[in-house]
Design a protein around this motif. Structure first.
Motif, PDB file in Angstrom:
ATOM      1  N   LEU A  60      73.294 -20.549  52.409  1.00 27.63           N
ATOM      2  CA  LEU A  60      73.042 -20.853  50.997  1.00 27.63           C
ATOM      3  C   LEU A  60      73.713 -22.135  50.545  1.00 27.63           C
ATOM      4  O   LEU A  60      73.496 -22.597  49.433  1.00 27.63           O
ATOM      5  N   THR A  61      74.530 -22.721  51.402  1.00 34.73           N
ATOM      6  CA  THR A  61      75.185 -23.975  51.000  1.00 34.73           C
ATOM      7  C   THR A  61      74.342 -25.198  51.368  1.00 34.73           C
ATOM      8  O   THR A  61      74.679 -26.310  51.003  1.00 34.73           O
ATOM      9  N   LEU A  62      73.191 -24.942  52.123  1.00 34.23           N
ATOM     10  CA  LEU A  62      72.338 -26.091  52.466  1.00 34.23           C
ATOM     11  C   LEU A  62      71.665 -26.632  51.203  1.00 34.23           C
ATOM     12  O   LEU A  62      71.397 -25.882  50.270  1.00 34.23           O
ATOM     13  N   PRO A  63      71.328 -27.950  51.156  1.00 30.99           N
ATOM     14  CA  PRO A  63      70.583 -28.460  50.004  1.00 30.99           C
ATOM     15  C   PRO A  63      69.175 -27.859  49.960  1.00 30.99           C
ATOM     16  O   PRO A  63      68.652 -27.465  50.998  1.00 30.99           O
ATOM     17  N   ALA A  64      68.572 -27.790  48.743  1.00 25.92           N
ATOM     18  CA  ALA A  64      67.240 -27.200  48.591  1.00 25.92           C
ATOM     19  C   ALA A  64      66.223 -28.026  49.370  1.00 25.92           C
ATOM     20  O   ALA A  64      66.351 -29.240  49.454  1.00 25.92           O
ATOM     21  N   PRO A  65      65.213 -27.359  49.957  1.00 27.92           N
ATOM     22  CA  PRO A  65      64.210 -28.103  50.716  1.00 27.92           C
ATOM     23  C   PRO A  65      63.351 -28.959  49.781  1.00 27.92           C
ATOM     24  O   PRO A  65      63.270 -28.696  48.589  1.00 27.92           O
TER      25      PRO A  65
END
Ligand code: PHE
Length: 367
Positions: free
Chosen positions: A95-100
């Motif tokens: 959940l810490t990845l940037p939004a696609p």
């Protein structure tokens, strides 16, 4: 209970415990509890026994059936839990990845400008009114002081419907937002202070005219309203809209059947010192001014048509082309592209849905 049955039970329980997946477990279930399964066969033998035998064997056989089925249920829940664990382990979600990069829509410049105008006029105490695009002859023309034979009707290049409505009215696509003046006065009486944005239709098409375009009508009815109120309102609105004070306006005497006197307003591409202040096609020869809106003091016959007393109530009205406002402020030069729906045009000229115009934040959208 025979030893055979005891050992068969032990074997079955072991096999059930060893079943590694749902399919293997189901095979064990069929072997024991299926129609032809050995436990089912055992149950059938009860029918041929004497009552005494059945007394002693019945509970034993039932106990075998219960042990097998309990073991299957227990193993089934172990297998399901393991499968869920495996799924959770393989489908990690950070959940810490940037939004696609999802496809993004944009707000059409016409909608953006309408929102900007609603904000500017709300600040001046106007509310937003609407009316139907399929209008009757009376609201679009007659009540605006254009009787059936009035020559101004010919100027509107009206799209008429072939059939009349239930009351025998001729129906049409409204040629301007002015019928909302009538509807608002009839519905609310006076005083009234509204703007009415919407689509209008005229049989006309070139680089600056499309058969469908957008207008915003403004209407103020109160006691003692005069041309000065109109002039101040238009200047205040246009300066707020273009977000600059050096906008040059040209007010020309004009004629509309529903206003007297009538004033057309042009906006200059350049300020008084000749500096360019607006975007768009302003350098083309003879294009120093852009006609923006029609307006005037409401003809007393229109006040009467709307059921109000023209000796008590006066007003002003204006109708402004929303598409033209957008072209001038944001620099497009072909109106037809507004309605092509080309995603490249929309990506270039559209606005972020997160950038709602507010007076405090600035009504112009940030790029
Ligand atoms: N309805 C007129 C038009 O479409 C504009 C207008 C509105 C003029 C209100 C005067 C008052 O051209």
């Amino acid at each position: 209970m025979t030893d055979t049955n005891e050992s068969k039970l032990a074997e079955a329980l072991a096999a059930i415990r060893d079943a590694s997946d749902a399919a293997a477990l189901d095979a064990q279930r069929v072997t024991a509890l299926g129609k032809q399964g050995w436990v089912s066969q055992l149950l059938k033998t009860l029918g041929g026994m004497s009552p005494e035998q059945r007394q002693s064997e019945g509970p034993r056989i039932q106990s075998i059936r219960a042990q097998v089925s309990d073991a299957i249920v227990a193993r089934k829940s172990e297998i399901d839990a393991a499968a869920l664990e495996a799924q959770l382990a393989s489908e990690t979600l950070d959940l810490t990845l940037p939004a696609p990069d999802a496809p993004r829509g944009s707000v059409h410049p016409v909608s953006q400008v309408m929102d900007e105008l609603a904000e500017i006029f709300a600040d001046m105490g106007f509310s937003v009114a609407t009316g139907p695009e399929i209008e009757d002859d009376w609201h679009n023309f007659t009540a605006l002081n254009m009787a059936e034979t009035h020559p101004a009707r010919a100027m509107h290049d009206t799209f008429y419907f072939p059939d009349r409505d239930a009351e025998g009215n001729r129906m049409l696509l409204r040629t301007h937002t002015s019928p909302v003046q009538i509807r608002s006065m009839v519905a609310q009486g006076a005083p009234v202070r509204i703007i009415a944005p919407g689509r209008v239709y005229r049989s006309d098409s070139d680089a600056t005219h499309t058969p469908m375009f957008h207008q915003i009508e403004g209407l103020v009815v109160d006691e003692g309203i005069h041309l000065g109120h109109l002039k101040w309102t238009l200047e205040t609105f246009l300066k707020a809209f273009f977000e600059r004070d050096d906008i040059v306006l040209r007010l020309r005497p004009s004629y509309f059947p529903f206003t007297e006197p009538s004033v057309e307003v042009d906006v200059g591409w350049k300020d008084v010192k000749g500096r360019r202040v607006l975007g768009g096609d302003g350098d083309a020869p003879g294009h120093g001014w852009m006609e923006l809106l029609g307006s005037g003091v409401i003809n007393r016959r229109v006040i009467e048509f709307a059921g109000l007393d023209p000796d008590k109530w006066q007003g002003f009205a204006f109708g402004v082309g929303v598409d033209r406002l957008a072209m001038l402020k944001y620099g497009m030069d072909d109106l037809r592209a507004f309605f092509d729906g080309d995603p490249r045009w929309l990506a270039h000229y559209g606005f972020s849905p997160f950038d709602q115009p507010t007076l405090s934040g600035g009504v112009g959208a940030r790029a």
